[in-house]
Structure formats: C-alpha cells, structure tokens
Design an enzyme around this catalytic site. Structure first.
Site, PDB file in Angstrom:
ATOM      1  CB  THR A 189      -0.822   0.005   1.243  1.00 23.58           C
ATOM      2  OG1 THR A 189       0.028   0.306   2.382  1.00 23.58           O
ATOM      3  CG2 THR A 189      -1.644  -1.240   1.258  1.00 23.58           C
ATOM      4  CD  GLU A 336      -5.231  -2.830   1.846  1.00 18.40           C
ATOM      5  OE1 GLU A 336      -5.502  -2.128   0.571  1.00 18.40           O
ATOM      6  OE2 GLU A 336      -4.772  -2.291   2.781  1.00 18.40           O
ATOM      7  CE  LYS A 441     -14.063  11.219  14.297  1.00 17.25           C
ATOM      8  NZ  LYS A 441     -12.765  11.361  13.807  1.00 17.25           N
ATOM      9  CD1 TRP A 446     -18.654  11.673  12.423  1.00 15.79           C
ATOM     10  CD2 TRP A 446     -18.922   9.950  11.303  1.00 15.79           C
ATOM     11  NE1 TRP A 446     -18.190  10.592  13.079  1.00 15.79           N
ATOM     12  CE2 TRP A 446     -18.111   9.644  12.336  1.00 15.79           C
ATOM     13  CE3 TRP A 446     -18.901   9.187  10.166  1.00 15.79           C
ATOM     14  CZ2 TRP A 446     -17.831   8.250  12.492  1.00 15.79           C
ATOM     15  CZ3 TRP A 446     -18.544   7.770  10.387  1.00 15.79           C
ATOM     16  CH2 TRP A 446     -18.166   7.460  11.596  1.00 15.79           C
TER      17      TRP A 446
END
Ligand code: ADP
Length: 547
Positions: A189, A336, A441, A446
């Site tokens: 990654t 992944e 936040k 959110w």
C-alpha cells in the site's frame, strides 16, 4: 461426493499460455514519445520464457522476489508474466514512493533482483545501496544501453543489460507446475500513514480477479478491445487490466512515461484505445486538454473509461460524457482487494438524471466479494441506505493478512476492515462518505469531505478542491476547503459557499477557505490531505473565513 471435474490450476502461467497461444496476434504497443513500438502476444510469450530462463540462470528459484522499477510498457508486461509463471514472486516497486519507503519495501520483501527501466536508473541508483538483499539489477527498455550503469555498479550489485540476457537465454524454458494458492505477486500500500504494508496475491486470486475485471459489468473485455492502462502497473496491478487483457486477447496500449494530457491524447489518437483506466486527477487534466482542443475526438473509439482510486466526481463524469462523448464508470477497491471490488453502474430500469445517484457512488460489489457496514462497536449495521459505518469486505481476491506484519486491527472475524466509511442500500449499492482518517467530526456529527469536494468541483470555475477538518474550539473540527481555480477564473469564498448551499446542509458548509495552485498528490496521484493539514498547522495557507 467429489466432482468429476479436472483440477485445473488457475495460474498466471495459464493466462500467459492462453494469451500468447490463442491470442498470439494481439499486441502490446508501447509509447515512445514520438511514436510507438509493438510486439505480439506470441512474442510476449517467447520473451517471457527467455526472461524466466535468464532469471533462473541468475539463481532465481523457489519463491524468490523479483522487483520491478518500471513504467507501463512491454518489458514490464514480460516481467508480469515471467516471474509468477516460473514460480517466483513479482514485486512491483512504486517509483514515486519516498526514498525511505522504497528502501523499506525492497528490504521487507527481500527482493533478490530488480528490473529497472533505463530511464529510471538515476532514480534507482540513489537508493540501490540501501537495498540489502538485492544481488542483480537488470536494465531494460530502449534507454538501457545509454544509461549510467557504472552508477548502479558502484552499489556493489551485479548489473546486466536486459536485452543481452534475453538474447543469450533459451526460449524453450520449461515452465514449472505452480500451485494456484502460492504467491504470484506482491504490492505494498502506498503508506499514507506509517510504513507501507505488503499484500501478497496468489495465482488463484489473480486469475479470478482478472476474470471479474473482464465481466461485462466491469471492463466487458473482448479481443476486439484495445486497453490503455494509465494507472501504473505498480499501483494495485494497474487494476488488473494487464492480466485481464492478455486473458481475453484485448491488445494493450502502454503509455510508458508519457502521462501528461498532451502526449496521452496524442497516443490515444494514434492507437485508438477502446477502454482505459486512471485515477480522476488524470482525467481532470485530459478533460481540460480536450476542452481546449476541439479537434481531438476520442469518442469514435473510446467506449469506456474506468475510474477510481478516489471518489470520482459526478461533474467530471458528466463533462466527459456531455462535452466529449466519453463514458466514464466509477469503480472502487484497494491494494488489499486486488483491487477491483465494486463497479458503479446504475440498476436496471433507472434512467435519465436518476442514474447519477448511482454513478456518483461506489457501486455494487462484484461476485466473489462480499461486504457489510459495521458500527463503532463492531456491530453489523443494516443495509438500508442510511446507516453509516466502516465497510468490511471478504472474498476470493481480498487479503486475509499483511505480509510479515501483524496488524489485527485491520481484520475483524475474517473480514478486512477497509478504513472506508459509508453506507450500503437495499440494492447493494455502496456510497462512501470518507476514509475514516479523513472524516470531519463537527459538533458530534460527521461531515463528508468527499461530498463537499464533489459539490465544489461541480462549480464551473473550480478545477479541483480538497476538504480537510481543522481544529475548532467550539465544534471540535470544521471543514477547510482548499480550492484550485480554473485558469483566469476569479471567485470569492462567499460565492462558492452560496453555490454549495444549494446541495449541502448549511451547518456542513466550510467556514475556512484557501486558494492554492495545486492540490498535493500522493505517490499514486491521490489528494494528499495530510500535506494540506500540515500546511494549515504550519500557517502556510492563506486562509480566509466565510460564514
Ligand atoms: P492507498 O491506501 O495507499 O491510497 P490504495 O490505492 O490501495 O492505496 O487505496 C485504496 C483506497 O482508495 C480505498 O480504501 C478508498 O479509500 C480509496 N478509493 C478507491 N476507489 C475509490 C472510489 N471509487 N471512491 C472513493 N474512494 C476510493
């Protein structure tokens, strides 16, 4: 009862046998800057065998790792097939990684050999002395002979010219039988936080992922296609496009190092791709180029542009479709997940403006991948289109661990925690609102940075916009919008705020604004929000308030 079916191993070697045999006439065409060079898939098969023989004679056996430090081109494709098919493990090195991270991944994977493109010798040479396990370097491509090989040799490694090795090698190399569950390739990654993590693909997962990439809902590839993977072969296997193309006999068009809009468009005009794939930032640049060059028409051949890696703004999809007749389809995935996990095509029967509700999201999972949304305490949330949580996936081409890296936090009861936050609806459509580390936040609620960015990028004067959360005494965090305006445009934050207010709730509107020249990018071309946060913290941004 056992089936009567044969046990036919699903391997990269099987893809190569099929592609170079049945589709021996298909081609891999590589851009050269002022034209192109080409070879057939039959030749790909022969040269891959020579490369395997050459690597064997250098001592590559078992599951030795062979790194590549290359552009998307014919030689890189040879390594893509030769290394896994001989039973060794291909490790695609990201040429744009920070030097320390490059050293880290080459050592962590314990690469024994590195194949480098002649034009990248200077870049590799700086780090090569720190690659502890590398014994041999093969220098490939048209610039190999004129590259500074002595500089590589000064690292103490043995340096070879790729073409010389291939000339001396045997084309009748006997490919070994390979277990389909063995490692075929690995990819790290890009390590936006901490050290990069290694994902190891099996032959089986690569084979099945390639078939999925060929499905009608994804690339819908056939041997009449000409596929242009702009997404690098070191970025999550160029989204499987290389293996999928050879599997179906679709010809491959490789852009090599010519990745800017002008040479890319020239290459496209000359080679007429039908399918392409790249991150949104590349297509943003191509869009600007096409807007300025009315004589360039790609619509007569380009039937599909796959786009992903970060959220794909609806405004970009609409502009390419309406102004240039190019159909863009969003896909979602990660290193992944090999990487393609879902594709955003609207449900049957949905037409007109309604399609954008679906095309703007991350789409439906492909068969072979399952997903669920999970709340803060690990509970599975309903797929009702409104519950928001972390997306978890499992499936035939989803990793179950990281290579030599214990990271139990990222796995949950056999599911991979993607770090992506969003919701699933009753029809199985995924809408991501953020990466968990980018969520803003504010006052216990959110705010989705992705939604704000998409809405901002729909403004005609906005070229790009990245939104991050900045600390706020009262609300904990508030959104800061960093905006890149189109050339010659002048807009005040208040106007952008009013524009956003048409589609976004008032309490979510950014109250801090900065105009910047370009959004910083990660090594795989994504917005690098951590740099923006650092600029803000260091007082390097000229921030104006509008509330
Ligand atoms: P890195 O994690 O280093 O960025 P990856 O390319 O593996 O490298 O990134 C995977 C991530 O990219 C996903 O977890 C997701 O956050 C993001 N991503 C990929 N495709 C999309 C998409 N279509 N929409 C939104 N985010 C996406």
């Amino acid at each position: 009862m056992r089936s009567t079916m044969q046990d036919y191993p699903l391997t990269v070697g099987a893809i190569l046998r099929h592609g170079s045999g049945v589709h021996g006439d298909a081609q891999v065409v590589t851009a050269t800057g002022d034209g192109s060079r080409a070879q057939s898939y039959a030749e790909l098969g022969r040269r891959a065998a020579r490369l395997a023989d050459a690597l064997r004679s250098l001592g590559v056996t078992g599951d030795d790792r062979v790194g590549t430090f290359q552009w998307n081109n014919g030689e890189h494709l040879e390594a893509y097939f030769a290394v896994p098919s001989m039973g060794a493990v291909l490790h695609t090195l990201n040429i744009r990684l920070f030097p320390d991270q490059l050293t880290y991944i080459a050592n962590h994977a314990a690469d024994k050999v590195v194949v480098v493109d002649g034009s990248l010798v200077g870049l590799l040479a700086q780090q090569l002395p720190t690659f502890e396990t590398v014994e041999h370097v093969l220098v490939a491509g048209p610039e190999a002979a004129s590259a500074d090989l002595d500089r590589l040799r000064s690292s103490g490694k043995q340096v070879h010219l790729y073409e010389e090795l291939l000339d001396a090698a045997d084309e009748s190399f006997a490919w070994p039988d390979v277990d389909e569950l063995d490692a075929a390739a690995m990819c790290y990654t890009s390590g936006t936080t901490g050290n990069p993590k290694g994902v190891v693909y099996s032959h089986r997962s690569s084979y099945l992922h390639s078939m999925a990439a060929c499905m009608g809902v994804a690339g819908g590839l056939t041997w009449t296609d000409r596929v242009l993977p702009i997404v690098p072969m070191f970025h999550a296997n160029s989204w499987g496009l290389a293996y999928a193309s050879v599997m179906t006999g679709a010809s491959l068009l490789m852009p090599d190092r010519w990745l800017q809009a002008e040479p890319l468009c020239r290459f496209m005009r000359e080679t007429r791709p039908t399918v392409s794939g790249a991150v949104p930032t590349v297509w943003n640049e191509v869009l600007s180029y096409l807007d300025q060059h009315e004589d360039v028409d790609l619509s007569s051949h380009l039937r599909l542009v796959l786009c992903g890696g970060s959220a794909v703004p609806v405004s970009l999809q609409k502009a390419l479709g309406e102004r240039h007749g190019i159909s863009m389809v969003q896909a979602w995935g990660m290193t992944e997940t090999s990487p393609v996990a879902s594709v955003a095509r609207p449900p049957a029967g949905v037409e007109g403006e309604d399609v954008w509700h679906y095309r703007g999201g991350q789409g439906r999972l492909l068969p072979g991948v399952e997903g669920r949304i999970v709340g803060d305490s690990g509970e599975v949330l309903p797929a009702d289109g409104s519950a928001v949580g972390e997306m978890e996936v499992r499936g035939a081409w989803v990793t179950a661990a990281y290579y030599r890296d214990d990271d139990p936090e990222r796995f949950h009861d056999g599911w991979l925690r993607t770090g992506d936050v969003g919701r699933l609806d009753e029809l199985g459509y995924l809408t991501l609102t953020d990466r968990s580390k980018d969520v803003i936040k504010s006052g216990g609620e959110w705010i989705s940075s992705v939604e704000l960015e998409n809405a901002l990028m729909a403004h005609p004067d906005v070229q790009e916009a990245a939104v991050v959360g900045i600390p706020d005494e009262k609300w904990q965090e508030r959104p800061l919008a960093s905006v890149v305006l189109r050339e010659g445009a002048r807009v005040e934050p208040a106007e952008l705020r009013d524009f956003l207010a048409k589609s976004v709730a008032r309490w979510q509107l950014p109250d801090a604004w900065a105009f910047i020249d370009a959004v910083p990018r990660t090594s795989v071309g994504k917005f690098d929000k951590k740099v923006i946060r650092r600029w803000y913290a260091d007082g390097e941004l000229d921030v104006s308030r509008a509330d």
